[in-house]
Design a protein around this motif. Sequence first.
Motif, PDB file in Angstrom:
ATOM      1  N   VAL A 149      47.731  24.240  79.378  1.00  0.00           N
ATOM      2  CA  VAL A 149      48.901  23.813  80.152  1.00  0.00           C
ATOM      3  C   VAL A 149      49.226  22.353  79.852  1.00  0.00           C
ATOM      4  N   SER A 150      48.176  21.544  79.707  1.00  0.00           N
ATOM      5  CA  SER A 150      48.341  20.123  79.402  1.00  0.00           C
ATOM      6  C   SER A 150      49.013  19.911  78.059  1.00  0.00           C
ATOM      7  N   THR A 151      48.919  20.879  77.171  1.00  0.00           N
ATOM      8  CA  THR A 151      49.603  20.802  75.881  1.00  0.00           C
ATOM      9  C   THR A 151      51.048  21.248  76.002  1.00  0.00           C
ATOM     10  N   ALA A 152      51.275  22.328  76.744  1.00  0.00           N
ATOM     11  CA  ALA A 152      52.609  22.931  76.791  1.00  0.00           C
ATOM     12  C   ALA A 152      53.589  22.148  77.663  1.00  0.00           C
ATOM     13  N   VAL A 153      53.144  21.681  78.825  1.00  0.00           N
ATOM     14  CA  VAL A 153      54.071  21.058  79.783  1.00  0.00           C
ATOM     15  C   VAL A 153      54.694  19.767  79.240  1.00  0.00           C
ATOM     16  N   PRO A 154      53.896  18.816  78.711  1.00  0.00           N
ATOM     17  CA  PRO A 154      54.532  17.606  78.167  1.00  0.00           C
ATOM     18  C   PRO A 154      55.485  17.903  77.016  1.00  0.00           C
TER      19      PRO A 154
END
Length: 410
Positions: A149-154
Amino acid sequence: MSEHRPLPLWAGRTAALLGIALVALTLRQAVAAISPILGEIRVDIPISSIGVGLLGTLPPILLAASGFVAPRVARGIGLDGGILLALLLMTLGHLVRAFAPGFAVLLAGSVVALAGTGIGNVLLPPIVRRYFPDRVALLTAVYVCIVGVSTAVPAALAAPVAERIGWRFSLGMWSLTSAVALVPWLLLIVRERRRRLSDDLAAESAPTTLVARLWRSRVALSITVVFSTSTICTYAAFAWLPEILGDIAGSTPTEAGVLLAVTGIVSVPGALIAPLLVARLRNVGWLIAAGVASFVVGYLGLLLAPATLTLLWVLLIGSGSILFPVSLVLINVRTRTQGGTVALSGFSQGVAYALGALGPLIVGLLHDASGGWTLPLLFLLAVALVATVPAITLARPAFVEDQLGQSKVR
């Protein structure tokens, strides 16, 4: 690893659980937040093509360097202190990038933020072991998914936010998440001090002799090979898969981008399931072999019938990424001590990310030398096949400390 009777997940560990989740949420923000808005940044700050390339190569370089620095940090200030330092560096780095007047400061802020990211990467597995020794596999599965998620959201929010508010806000807003993540770790450190339970450095950190001798451990080398296979194939896919699909499968740029996203989406179920299987399977070699087979069949498909079943080949390549969460769990379950876990985490991640940085470069060089994609795909196929060796050597349970005669080190 010693046996632990499972406790309720929240049993006196709420702050630790929240802290682990929040740290995982910060671990890819510095990497993913800048590339989607480089065009907007270059309007205000002149950045050459070399500068753009430098920003792109910083993540694996800093993650690799941090792999060797983080055990020293843990030895000096303990695991909790190391996580606190990592979050402070990430917060500072995000803010420095947001207020950068020129490229040099932007680069410096990226170095600081990525250094914090690297330290957090290395220390999170032993942190899981420290607070949740009874639920290592479950917590690893949870935090690996949160890292996704930390990769996709930003990546998804960076451009829209930059268009509406500006690129500086788009870069700086991620400092809020790392600042919020500081709160549970500050509470944990204060609680430890109040109880007068100072960190046992022998238990939390890696003895220098153990770190220096990891090259002699078959278990350590095997886990490092699995981790390295995952990073090389993953970084190569991020860098080159869209172009490969456009050239040999006839995919449009939009289709190729969607197919690259598919490799990330299909990895999520594996990230949830693989750690739990590691904890339950008597022979983890079968799980490693499954990841290797996915990579191998996917690459063979692109070599032999790229335009026929393109989606299937991409799904298989994405499924091969189960090697990443498998490696993270093995770091914990193949060490007997916290010191061993810290040492192995730093060693395996340091080597793996260094090799991962070389993967896209080698693929590019082979493409330029051959004028096609057959040689690069054969290279990736060979990289995947190398991991069949640890599938055999890790089949039987063995521990790093036992192999190095360090089992008495706590």
